[in-house]
Motif scaffolding. Structure first.
Motif, PDB file in Angstrom:
ATOM      1  N   TYR A  73       0.750  -1.210  -0.077  1.00 19.35           N
ATOM      2  CA  TYR A  73      -0.056   0.075  -0.016  1.00 19.35           C
ATOM      3  C   TYR A  73       1.018   1.304  -0.169  1.00 19.35           C
ATOM      4  O   TYR A  73       1.940   1.254   0.492  1.00 19.35           O
ATOM      5  CB  TYR A  73      -0.899   0.019   1.136  1.00 19.35           C
ATOM      6  CG  TYR A  73      -1.961  -0.872   1.298  1.00 19.35           C
ATOM      7  CD1 TYR A  73      -2.073  -1.921   2.471  1.00 19.35           C
ATOM      8  CD2 TYR A  73      -3.109  -0.864   0.514  1.00 19.35           C
ATOM      9  CE1 TYR A  73      -3.087  -2.857   2.333  1.00 19.35           C
ATOM     10  CE2 TYR A  73      -4.153  -1.812   0.710  1.00 19.35           C
ATOM     11  CZ  TYR A  73      -4.021  -2.682   1.764  1.00 19.35           C
ATOM     12  OH  TYR A  73      -5.069  -3.714   1.807  1.00 19.35           O
ATOM     13  N   MET A 126      -3.265   3.989  -2.698  1.00 23.97           N
ATOM     14  CA  MET A 126      -3.650   2.900  -3.534  1.00 23.97           C
ATOM     15  C   MET A 126      -2.996   1.758  -2.956  1.00 23.97           C
ATOM     16  O   MET A 126      -2.090   1.636  -2.270  1.00 23.97           O
ATOM     17  CB  MET A 126      -3.149   3.195  -4.978  1.00 23.97           C
ATOM     18  CG  MET A 126      -1.725   3.670  -5.206  1.00 23.97           C
ATOM     19  SD  MET A 126      -1.679   4.138  -6.868  1.00 23.97           S
ATOM     20  CE  MET A 126      -2.109   6.040  -6.704  1.00 23.97           C
ATOM     21  N   LEU A 128      -1.131  -2.478  -4.387  1.00 24.22           N
ATOM     22  CA  LEU A 128      -0.966  -3.184  -5.392  1.00 24.22           C
ATOM     23  C   LEU A 128      -0.421  -4.426  -4.829  1.00 24.22           C
ATOM     24  O   LEU A 128      -0.068  -4.720  -3.772  1.00 24.22           O
ATOM     25  CB  LEU A 128       0.490  -2.542  -5.853  1.00 24.22           C
ATOM     26  CG  LEU A 128       0.507  -1.005  -6.428  1.00 24.22           C
ATOM     27  CD1 LEU A 128       1.969  -0.562  -6.390  1.00 24.22           C
ATOM     28  CD2 LEU A 128      -0.096  -1.082  -7.711  1.00 24.22           C
ATOM     29  N   GLU A 157       2.009  -4.625 -11.577  1.00 27.79           N
ATOM     30  CA  GLU A 157       0.780  -4.058 -11.390  1.00 27.79           C
ATOM     31  C   GLU A 157       1.143  -2.393 -11.483  1.00 27.79           C
ATOM     32  O   GLU A 157       2.016  -2.167 -10.637  1.00 27.79           O
ATOM     33  CB  GLU A 157      -0.178  -4.477 -10.304  1.00 27.79           C
ATOM     34  CG  GLU A 157      -1.394  -3.828 -10.222  1.00 27.79           C
ATOM     35  CD  GLU A 157      -2.224  -4.236  -9.039  1.00 27.79           C
ATOM     36  OE1 GLU A 157      -1.797  -5.088  -8.246  1.00 27.79           O
ATOM     37  OE2 GLU A 157      -3.465  -3.983  -9.028  1.00 27.79           O
ATOM     38  N   GLU A 158       0.376  -1.771 -12.182  1.00 28.03           N
ATOM     39  CA  GLU A 158       0.350  -0.441 -12.054  1.00 28.03           C
ATOM     40  C   GLU A 158      -0.761   0.189 -11.974  1.00 28.03           C
ATOM     41  O   GLU A 158      -1.775  -0.061 -12.489  1.00 28.03           O
ATOM     42  CB  GLU A 158       0.947   0.242 -13.159  1.00 28.03           C
ATOM     43  CG  GLU A 158       1.315   1.721 -13.353  1.00 28.03           C
ATOM     44  CD  GLU A 158       2.080   2.086 -14.747  1.00 28.03           C
ATOM     45  OE1 GLU A 158       3.276   1.345 -14.889  1.00 28.03           O
ATOM     46  OE2 GLU A 158       1.636   3.209 -15.293  1.00 28.03           O
ATOM     47  N   LYS A 159      -1.047   1.252 -10.933  1.00 29.32           N
ATOM     48  CA  LYS A 159      -2.260   2.126 -10.559  1.00 29.32           C
ATOM     49  C   LYS A 159      -2.138   3.599 -10.716  1.00 29.32           C
ATOM     50  O   LYS A 159      -0.937   3.873 -10.363  1.00 29.32           O
ATOM     51  CB  LYS A 159      -2.700   1.660  -9.461  1.00 29.32           C
ATOM     52  CG  LYS A 159      -3.587   0.113  -9.292  1.00 29.32           C
ATOM     53  CD  LYS A 159      -4.116  -0.398  -8.213  1.00 29.32           C
ATOM     54  CE  LYS A 159      -4.975  -1.519  -8.180  1.00 29.32           C
ATOM     55  NZ  LYS A 159      -5.546  -2.113  -7.006  1.00 29.32           N
ATOM     56  N   SER A 160      -2.984   4.361 -11.139  1.00 24.21           N
ATOM     57  CA  SER A 160      -2.886   5.641 -11.025  1.00 24.21           C
ATOM     58  C   SER A 160      -4.095   6.040 -10.529  1.00 24.21           C
ATOM     59  O   SER A 160      -5.277   5.465 -10.462  1.00 24.21           O
ATOM     60  CB  SER A 160      -2.810   6.427 -12.503  1.00 24.21           C
ATOM     61  OG  SER A 160      -1.587   5.717 -13.445  1.00 24.21           O
ATOM     62  N   HIS A 161      -3.812   7.441  -9.759  1.00 22.23           N
ATOM     63  CA  HIS A 161      -4.974   8.121  -9.060  1.00 22.23           C
ATOM     64  C   HIS A 161      -4.730   9.526  -9.323  1.00 22.23           C
ATOM     65  O   HIS A 161      -3.619  10.077  -8.842  1.00 22.23           O
ATOM     66  CB  HIS A 161      -5.310   7.889  -7.566  1.00 22.23           C
ATOM     67  CG  HIS A 161      -6.346   8.642  -7.019  1.00 22.23           C
ATOM     68  ND1 HIS A 161      -7.747   8.675  -7.388  1.00 22.23           N
ATOM     69  CD2 HIS A 161      -6.122   9.867  -6.243  1.00 22.23           C
ATOM     70  CE1 HIS A 161      -8.300   9.393  -6.669  1.00 22.23           C
ATOM     71  NE2 HIS A 161      -7.426  10.004  -5.692  1.00 22.23           N
ATOM     72  N   THR A 218       0.983   7.727  -9.726  1.00 24.62           N
ATOM     73  CA  THR A 218       1.067   6.450 -10.330  1.00 24.62           C
ATOM     74  C   THR A 218       1.955   5.675  -9.659  1.00 24.62           C
ATOM     75  O   THR A 218       3.066   5.937  -9.081  1.00 24.62           O
ATOM     76  CB  THR A 218       1.696   6.737 -11.635  1.00 24.62           C
ATOM     77  OG1 THR A 218       0.718   7.442 -12.541  1.00 24.62           O
ATOM     78  CG2 THR A 218       1.555   5.104 -12.532  1.00 24.62           C
ATOM     79  N   LYS A 243       3.748   1.704  -9.064  1.00 20.02           N
ATOM     80  CA  LYS A 243       4.016   0.331  -9.595  1.00 20.02           C
ATOM     81  C   LYS A 243       4.672  -0.577  -8.899  1.00 20.02           C
ATOM     82  O   LYS A 243       5.441  -0.117  -8.051  1.00 20.02           O
ATOM     83  CB  LYS A 243       4.858   0.351 -11.055  1.00 20.02           C
ATOM     84  CG  LYS A 243       5.260  -0.655 -11.780  1.00 20.02           C
ATOM     85  CD  LYS A 243       5.625  -0.267 -13.109  1.00 20.02           C
ATOM     86  CE  LYS A 243       6.049  -1.652 -13.626  1.00 20.02           C
ATOM     87  NZ  LYS A 243       6.565  -1.388 -15.244  1.00 20.02           N
ATOM     88  N   SER A 274       8.659  -1.125  -5.128  1.00 24.17           N
ATOM     89  CA  SER A 274       7.448  -0.376  -5.685  1.00 24.17           C
ATOM     90  C   SER A 274       8.076   1.041  -5.807  1.00 24.17           C
ATOM     91  O   SER A 274       8.868   1.619  -5.001  1.00 24.17           O
ATOM     92  CB  SER A 274       6.481  -0.375  -4.492  1.00 24.17           C
ATOM     93  OG  SER A 274       5.405   0.397  -5.411  1.00 24.17           O
TER      94      SER A 274
END
Lengths: 116, 112
Positions: free
Chosen positions: B33, B47, B49, B54-58, B62, B64, B72
């Protein structure tokens, strides 16, 4: 409110006094954590509750620290015979699920304890 | 025991600049997290992961998790003063345990 609530916000204790810190988690949250955060550091794990059961207390620094969550909701962290090294911010967090990586932790704003 | 090391420890950037914060684990991560903390307040979830790669954006942030699941990165594009604070990574210390640990934190200041 809908968030995690901690009280008091600030606590000043003289060395040797006992203190009790309260945490009201989000209603229905199964998991509850206590952390100690020294200035400029990340939070250090103290203890974990799953409902009323204290499943991990490996982070409690000494037997002067005691935590309880008798009805699986409100939790109290008690520190007996406070010492100056106990000065820190004590953070409480709750989580909906029992396993930590299944749902994020929601934190309170902490109790800043100063021992003089 | 598992440790999470963050770098850099602190960062000062001019508004509008991009930046990256890293979190490295001494053991394989079972998920990670990212949180943000403002001075005197609790941590706010950013966010989560769970899978390698895995990659996340808000918004402009971003994150990863690398394929080997031991590092990460958090990247902020076109930073703003509102991004200032302390960024912390957090993870299970080991699969099957309840001990949830945090990194050392990265203090970010954005100059207007």
């Amino acid at each position: 409110g809908a968030g995690v609530s901690q009280s008091p916000r600030y606590k000043v204790a003289k060395r040797g006094q006992d203190v009790a810190l309260r945490c009201d988690p989000i209603s229905g949250h199964v998991s509850l954590f206590w952390y100690q955060q020294a200035l400029g550091q990340g939070p250090e794990f103290l203890t974990y509750f799953q409902n009323e059961a204290q499943l991990d207390k490996s982070g409690l620094p000494s037997d002067r620290f005691f935590a309880e969550r008798p009805e699986g909701s409100v939790s109290t962290l008690k520190i007996q015979r406070t010492q100056q090294e106990d000065s820190a911010v004590y953070l409480c967090a709750s989580s909906l699920m029992a396993r930590t990586m299944e749902s994020p932790l929601h934190f309170g704003n902490g109790t800043r304890l100063t021992v003089t | 025991s598992q440790e999470l090391e963050q770098s850099p420890q602190s960062l000062i950037v001019q508004e509008g600049k991009n930046l990256t914060i890293n979190c490295t684990s001494s053991k394989t991560l079972y998920g990670l997290y990212w949180y943000k903390q403002k001075y005197g307040e609790g941590l706010i979830f950013l966010m989560m992961l769970q899978k390698g790669g895995e990659e996340k954006s808000h918004e402009k942030i971003t994150a990863k998790l690398d394929e080997k699941k031991q590092q990460s990165s958090l990247h902020i594009t076109a930073s703003q003063p509102s991004h200032a604070g302390i960024y912390l990574c957090g993870a299970d210390s080991a699969s099957g345990t309840y001990k949830y640990i945090f990194g050392t934190g990265t203090r970010l200041k954005v100059l207007a």
